[in-house]
Design a protein around this motif. Structure first.
Motif, PDB file in Angstrom:
ATOM      1  N   GLN A 194       0.858  -1.186   0.000  1.00 21.15           N
ATOM      2  CA  GLN A 194       0.000   0.000   0.000  1.00 21.15           C
ATOM      3  C   GLN A 194       0.890   1.231   0.000  1.00 21.15           C
ATOM      4  OE1 GLN A 194       1.940  -0.298   3.096  1.00 21.15           O
ATOM      5  NE2 GLN A 194       0.466  -1.949   2.990  1.00 21.15           N
ATOM      6  N   ALA A 195       0.398   2.308  -0.559  1.00 22.23           N
ATOM      7  CA  ALA A 195       1.141   3.568  -0.525  1.00 22.23           C
ATOM      8  C   ALA A 195       0.750   4.314   0.740  1.00 22.23           C
ATOM      9  CB  ALA A 195       0.792   4.408  -1.743  1.00 22.23           C
ATOM     10  N   THR A 196       1.725   4.889   1.429  1.00 24.75           N
ATOM     11  CA  THR A 196       1.404   5.684   2.610  1.00 24.75           C
ATOM     12  C   THR A 196       1.661   7.154   2.286  1.00 24.75           C
ATOM     13  OG1 THR A 196       1.915   3.857   4.077  1.00 24.75           O
ATOM     14  CG2 THR A 196       1.872   6.045   5.062  1.00 24.75           C
ATOM     15  N   LEU A 197       0.626   7.968   2.500  1.00 27.77           N
ATOM     16  CA  LEU A 197       0.651   9.356   2.060  1.00 27.77           C
ATOM     17  C   LEU A 197       0.423  10.280   3.244  1.00 27.77           C
ATOM     18  CD1 LEU A 197      -1.972   8.653  -0.736  1.00 27.77           C
ATOM     19  CD2 LEU A 197       0.507   8.544  -1.013  1.00 27.77           C
ATOM     20  N   ASP A 198       1.209  11.327   3.321  1.00 28.67           N
ATOM     21  CA  ASP A 198       0.930  12.331   4.346  1.00 28.67           C
ATOM     22  C   ASP A 198      -0.330  13.086   3.957  1.00 28.67           C
ATOM     23  OD1 ASP A 198       3.078  11.807   6.026  1.00 28.67           O
ATOM     24  OD2 ASP A 198       4.427  12.894   4.695  1.00 28.67           O
ATOM     25  N   TRP A 199      -1.114  13.442   4.919  1.00 28.31           N
ATOM     26  CA  TRP A 199      -2.369  14.138   4.627  1.00 28.31           C
ATOM     27  C   TRP A 199      -2.597  15.218   5.661  1.00 28.31           C
ATOM     28  CZ3 TRP A 199      -4.704  13.447   0.156  1.00 28.31           C
ATOM     29  CH2 TRP A 199      -5.919  14.069  -0.036  1.00 28.31           C
ATOM     30  N   GLU A 200      -2.881  16.407   5.185  1.00 26.42           N
ATOM     31  CA  GLU A 200      -2.962  17.568   6.070  1.00 26.42           C
ATOM     32  C   GLU A 200      -4.309  17.687   6.766  1.00 26.42           C
ATOM     33  OE1 GLU A 200      -0.409  20.086   6.527  1.00 26.42           O
ATOM     34  OE2 GLU A 200       0.713  18.381   5.753  1.00 26.42           O
ATOM     35  N   GLY A 201      -5.240  16.832   6.412  1.00 26.70           N
ATOM     36  CA  GLY A 201      -6.585  16.998   6.941  1.00 26.70           C
ATOM     37  C   GLY A 201      -7.456  17.674   5.916  1.00 26.70           C
ATOM     38  N   GLY A 202      -8.732  17.856   6.240  1.00 20.48           N
ATOM     39  CA  GLY A 202      -9.662  18.415   5.273  1.00 20.48           C
ATOM     40  C   GLY A 202     -10.385  17.291   4.570  1.00 20.48           C
ATOM     41  N   ARG A 203     -11.159  17.653   3.555  1.00 20.02           N
ATOM     42  CA  ARG A 203     -11.942  16.620   2.880  1.00 20.02           C
ATOM     43  C   ARG A 203     -11.163  15.991   1.743  1.00 20.02           C
ATOM     44  NH1 ARG A 203     -16.954  19.431   0.939  1.00 20.02           N
ATOM     45  NH2 ARG A 203     -15.402  21.089   0.815  1.00 20.02           N
ATOM     46  N   LEU A 204     -11.452  14.729   1.552  1.00 23.19           N
ATOM     47  CA  LEU A 204     -10.736  13.895   0.602  1.00 23.19           C
ATOM     48  C   LEU A 204     -11.759  13.398  -0.424  1.00 23.19           C
ATOM     49  CD1 LEU A 204      -8.546  11.225   2.280  1.00 23.19           C
ATOM     50  CD2 LEU A 204     -10.150  10.521   0.547  1.00 23.19           C
ATOM     51  N   ALA A 205     -11.391  13.474  -1.711  1.00 21.84           N
ATOM     52  CA  ALA A 205     -12.262  12.922  -2.757  1.00 21.84           C
ATOM     53  C   ALA A 205     -11.645  11.623  -3.257  1.00 21.84           C
ATOM     54  CB  ALA A 205     -12.408  13.910  -3.906  1.00 21.84           C
ATOM     55  N   PHE A 206     -12.477  10.640  -3.544  1.00 20.16           N
ATOM     56  CA  PHE A 206     -12.021   9.286  -3.882  1.00 20.16           C
ATOM     57  C   PHE A 206     -12.890   8.804  -5.044  1.00 20.16           C
ATOM     58  CE2 PHE A 206     -11.920   4.667  -1.996  1.00 20.16           C
ATOM     59  CZ  PHE A 206     -10.883   4.309  -2.844  1.00 20.16           C
ATOM     60  N   THR A 207     -12.275   8.287  -6.095  1.00 24.38           N
ATOM     61  CA  THR A 207     -13.050   7.834  -7.253  1.00 24.38           C
ATOM     62  C   THR A 207     -12.384   6.648  -7.918  1.00 24.38           C
ATOM     63  OG1 THR A 207     -14.195   8.592  -9.253  1.00 24.38           O
ATOM     64  CG2 THR A 207     -11.926   9.320  -8.985  1.00 24.38           C
ATOM     65  N   THR A 208     -13.143   5.894  -8.714  1.00 21.25           N
ATOM     66  CA  THR A 208     -12.563   4.775  -9.460  1.00 21.25           C
ATOM     67  C   THR A 208     -13.258   4.627 -10.803  1.00 21.25           C
ATOM     68  OG1 THR A 208     -11.804   2.475  -9.257  1.00 21.25           O
ATOM     69  CG2 THR A 208     -14.099   2.885  -8.693  1.00 21.25           C
ATOM     70  N   ASP A 209     -12.559   4.067 -11.764  1.00 23.31           N
ATOM     71  CA  ASP A 209     -13.084   3.809 -13.100  1.00 23.31           C
ATOM     72  C   ASP A 209     -12.371   2.631 -13.721  1.00 23.31           C
ATOM     73  OD1 ASP A 209     -15.150   5.516 -14.255  1.00 23.31           O
ATOM     74  OD2 ASP A 209     -13.798   7.163 -13.773  1.00 23.31           O
ATOM     75  N   ALA A 210     -13.119   1.813 -14.447  1.00 17.91           N
ATOM     76  CA  ALA A 210     -12.500   0.755 -15.254  1.00 17.91           C
ATOM     77  C   ALA A 210     -12.501   1.217 -16.706  1.00 17.91           C
ATOM     78  CB  ALA A 210     -13.278  -0.539 -15.111  1.00 17.91           C
ATOM     79  N   PHE A 211     -11.415   0.929 -17.428  1.00 18.54           N
ATOM     80  CA  PHE A 211     -11.317   1.318 -18.835  1.00 18.54           C
ATOM     81  C   PHE A 211     -11.161   0.082 -19.705  1.00 18.54           C
ATOM     82  CE2 PHE A 211     -10.517   4.991 -16.378  1.00 18.54           C
ATOM     83  CZ  PHE A 211     -11.175   5.983 -17.077  1.00 18.54           C
ATOM     84  N   VAL A 212     -12.048  -0.020 -20.713  1.00 15.53           N
ATOM     85  CA  VAL A 212     -12.090  -1.209 -21.569  1.00 15.53           C
ATOM     86  C   VAL A 212     -12.170  -0.781 -23.040  1.00 15.53           C
ATOM     87  CG1 VAL A 212     -13.208  -2.600 -19.768  1.00 15.53           C
ATOM     88  CG2 VAL A 212     -14.626  -1.385 -21.436  1.00 15.53           C
ATOM     89  N   VAL A 213     -11.696   0.430 -23.335  1.00 13.10           N
ATOM     90  CA  VAL A 213     -11.858   1.007 -24.676  1.00 13.10           C
ATOM     91  C   VAL A 213     -11.237   0.100 -25.756  1.00 13.10           C
ATOM     92  CG1 VAL A 213      -9.748   2.417 -24.532  1.00 13.10           C
ATOM     93  CG2 VAL A 213     -11.621   3.147 -26.025  1.00 13.10           C
ATOM     94  N   ARG A 214     -11.891   0.079 -26.906  1.00 14.34           N
ATOM     95  CA  ARG A 214     -11.415  -0.692 -28.039  1.00 14.34           C
ATOM     96  C   ARG A 214     -11.469   0.213 -29.264  1.00 14.34           C
ATOM     97  NH1 ARG A 214     -14.086  -3.709 -31.806  1.00 14.34           N
ATOM     98  NH2 ARG A 214     -16.069  -3.294 -30.840  1.00 14.34           N
ATOM     99  N   PRO A 215     -10.429   0.429 -30.034  1.00  9.37           N
ATOM    100  CA  PRO A 215      -9.085  -0.125 -29.871  1.00  9.37           C
ATOM    101  C   PRO A 215      -8.317   0.554 -28.732  1.00  9.37           C
ATOM    102  CG  PRO A 215      -9.125   1.438 -31.677  1.00  9.37           C
ATOM    103  CD  PRO A 215     -10.536   1.332 -31.193  1.00  9.37           C
ATOM    104  N   ILE A 216      -7.213  -0.065 -28.310  1.00 14.53           N
ATOM    105  CA  ILE A 216      -6.471   0.504 -27.185  1.00 14.53           C
ATOM    106  C   ILE A 216      -5.634   1.719 -27.594  1.00 14.53           C
ATOM    107  CG2 ILE A 216      -6.473  -1.580 -25.740  1.00 14.53           C
ATOM    108  CD1 ILE A 216      -3.684  -2.265 -26.747  1.00 14.53           C
ATOM    109  N   PHE A 217      -5.330   1.831 -28.874  1.00 18.03           N
ATOM    110  CA  PHE A 217      -4.669   3.045 -29.394  1.00 18.03           C
ATOM    111  C   PHE A 217      -5.620   3.704 -30.384  1.00 18.03           C
ATOM    112  CE2 PHE A 217      -1.225  -0.020 -28.527  1.00 18.03           C
ATOM    113  CZ  PHE A 217      -0.552   0.691 -27.543  1.00 18.03           C
ATOM    114  N   PHE A 218      -5.784   5.019 -30.258  1.00 16.37           N
ATOM    115  CA  PHE A 218      -6.715   5.727 -31.141  1.00 16.37           C
ATOM    116  C   PHE A 218      -6.196   7.145 -31.347  1.00 16.37           C
ATOM    117  CE2 PHE A 218      -8.228   5.543 -26.734  1.00 16.37           C
ATOM    118  CZ  PHE A 218      -8.191   6.882 -26.392  1.00 16.37           C
ATOM    119  N   PRO A 219      -6.714   7.853 -32.359  1.00 15.18           N
ATOM    120  CA  PRO A 219      -6.217   9.206 -32.611  1.00 15.18           C
ATOM    121  C   PRO A 219      -6.411  10.101 -31.387  1.00 15.18           C
ATOM    122  CG  PRO A 219      -7.616   8.457 -34.429  1.00 15.18           C
ATOM    123  CD  PRO A 219      -7.747   7.440 -33.336  1.00 15.18           C
ATOM    124  N   GLY A 220      -5.317  10.675 -30.917  1.00  6.86           N
ATOM    125  CA  GLY A 220      -5.397  11.577 -29.774  1.00  6.86           C
ATOM    126  C   GLY A 220      -5.116  10.913 -28.443  1.00  6.86           C
ATOM    127  N   GLY A 221      -4.909   9.605 -28.433  1.00  9.45           N
ATOM    128  CA  GLY A 221      -4.635   8.980 -27.142  1.00  9.45           C
ATOM    129  C   GLY A 221      -4.633   7.471 -27.179  1.00  9.45           C
TER     130      GLY A 221
END
Lengths: 350, 350
Positions: A54-81
């Motif tokens: 696990q990564a251990t991160l210093d945190w100053e306090g305050g609110r924390l935002a947390f998000t997740t996404d799965a990526f399954v795009v086809r094709p894996i290489f495309f114009p622009g990215g």
């Protein structure tokens, strides 16, 4: 990257594999090899290189935002990215539209046996560049390998953590009658770039995905207009889905004017040929904001001052009438209802 | 679960699908349907139910632990658990062995078109129960669907955030000559349960995966023995890989006594029949700790007082000799080198 079996300090024999084999996901010597030759050279930073579970991160306090996404795009290489750039920007943007400053990223790779190592290296390099551009640090990760025919080259799940500045309280339920809807630029670029690549459609000019990190643009917007009610990035399902979502969650009506919505000529042309409505086509670098009328001009100006918001415009307004309904005034003056589709017209665009 | 297109407040028509279709991943009406009928009833909590693109969490300050894992286990249901329970516990455990108290979980699902909704519901319910048992809250998520034949029923990527208590500084580089190695219980249970299920091997008694959340056990251990140098959960690659990893990272030798290592008779029997070494077989609910000699008895006692540590024992010691090398004293007195394999002998066990 943080699994048992990764051996940082042992000499790594040059195994000479040019394709992913099952053992690259086994937690043994070949997993360590992949980590040291592919992942660490790209992402190496003080936290990731600890190689803890696990990564251990210093945190100053305050609110924390947390998000997740799965990526399954086809094709894996495309114009622009590619799938890697998309994975970083997509997660950065989910933090950004919540008003958070994106800070840390995790990445979990599901590789299909047989994937050329060269393709993986290209994706990893692209993710490194995307992290730099978005000013986020990839601090932890994981790699699994599935048998050939049980995956599709590479899937990536990214998660992100950001800090929410004091006073920011955006909510999809926050739109109020009289508010304006501001869009940061052209729509449909990402979806049509993927489609043109996938179907081999020849377009007059090259159409590129708009994949881009919205952290800076969103922070600029919030600083200039703390009154912003909500922000979203209209990805899967396009602008139409985002507008339906906020209309329903806020219990308000939405009216947009189609002729105000910026559209690249090549996207417009391709949509006309294919019978697709650009309102439903995915974007990966656009921001929609709902803001009180009095601040809408300032918001547009602020967005336009940033390279990712050059084409920002007010595209419509929030109404008390017709809660949950999105209406579009067409270029010739008529009005139509923009409903929520069953699904995205182009599958696997992100 | 936090994507554009999810429509919390609109009436959801009963679509009557009993299998996953591509549109369940499209961000439109069917995505909303899946969210409301499957995910929210199971995980619904104040944060997740906001349906923002990101979860916003209050944070008191201090150090934060962050981890991610992809799960691709085959079969998705096995004795003692399923891919969902494994995904929650695996991520909880990666936080726990860093000394963190696990708090928040994200889950990204990659579903194969055709997956029975019933299977998904079973997995989701199992994840809900696992979250409760581990005292963590699932606060954000995502769902994608891939075409039939481009995935394998369901893959899950989970990420986790925990808080690291003041004063905890565990490190894979922290083992010192003279330290003892403590193991919390039997080895090989998870890997052999998966194998027996997959290959249809008949065992005399039912062998179950040991998948379990180690947060409480690890916190108890640290409170009783703040001198603990490092903890790990020996998953992929088994105990052998964990020991090799710490020997290499800490630049020390490791010697274990095989006859001290707890082994279920059915795991021992199955390993003998199949010619597998239990040292390399995956565990999903076991903890390895390196601790100064003087505190090793107290650590064993503390672990034994918890249901998940009933069979805890000292299995070996850290040596100055042979840095990076793991040696095992066999039951008949000889010594062998326990090396790092190329990969896990059983692919896709987690």
């Amino acid at each position: 990257m943080t699994d048992p079996g990764f051996a940082l300090d042992c000499p790594v024999p040059r195994t000479g594999y040019d394709r992913i084999v099952m053992a690259h996901g086994g937690g043994g010597r070949l997993s360590a090899d992949l980590l040291q030759k592919v992942f660490l050279p790209a992402y190496g930073n003080k936290i990731l290189s600890q190689l803890e579970d696990q990564a251990t991160l210093d945190w100053e306090g305050g609110r924390l935002a947390f998000t997740t996404d799965a990526f399954v795009v086809r094709p894996i290489f495309f114009p622009g990215g590619d799938i890697g750039k998309l994975a970083i920007n997509g997660t950065v943007n989910d933090l950004a539209v919540g008003g958070a400053r994106p800070l840390y990223i995790s990445a979990a790779f599901i590789l299909e046996e047989g994937l050329p190592i060269e393709d993986l290296e290209r994706i990893v390099a692209s993710m490194r560049d995307a992290c730099r551009a978005a000013k986020v640090v990839l601090v932890t990760g994981d790699t699994k390998v599935v048998d050939q025919g049980k995956g599709d080259k590479v899937f990536i799940a990214t998660s992100g953590i950001g800090v929410v500045p004091d006073g920011v309280t955006l909510s999809i339920r926050g739109a109020r009658p009289g508010d304006r809807i501001v869009l940061s630029g052209t729509i449909g670029d990402h979806g049509m770039a993927i489609l043109s690549q996938r179907e081999g459609i020849e377009l007059e000019s090259t159409l590129e995905s708009d994949t881009a990190p919205l952290g800076e643009l969103a922070q600029n917007a919030l600083r200039a207009c703390p009154s912003i009610r909500l922000m979203r990035d209209p990805t899967r399902g396009g602008l139409a889905s985002t507008l339906n979502e906020l209309a329903q969650a806020s219990g308000v009506g939405v009216r947009i004017e189609e002729e105000r919505i910026p559209l690249r000529p090549e996207v417009k042309g391709a949509c006309e040929i294919l019978g697709l409505d650009p309102l439903y086509i995915a974007n990966e670098g656009k921001l929609v904001a709902v803001v009180p009328d009095k601040d809408s001009d300032r918001l547009v100006e602020t967005l336009r001052a940033h390279p990712l918001g050059r084409n920002a415009v007010v595209i419509g307004e929030i109404l008390a009438d017709g809660p949950g309904i999105v209406r579009a005034k067409s270029r010739i003056g008529g009005e139509r209802i923009v409903s929520l589709l069953a699904g995205e017209p182009l599958p696997r665009i992100c």
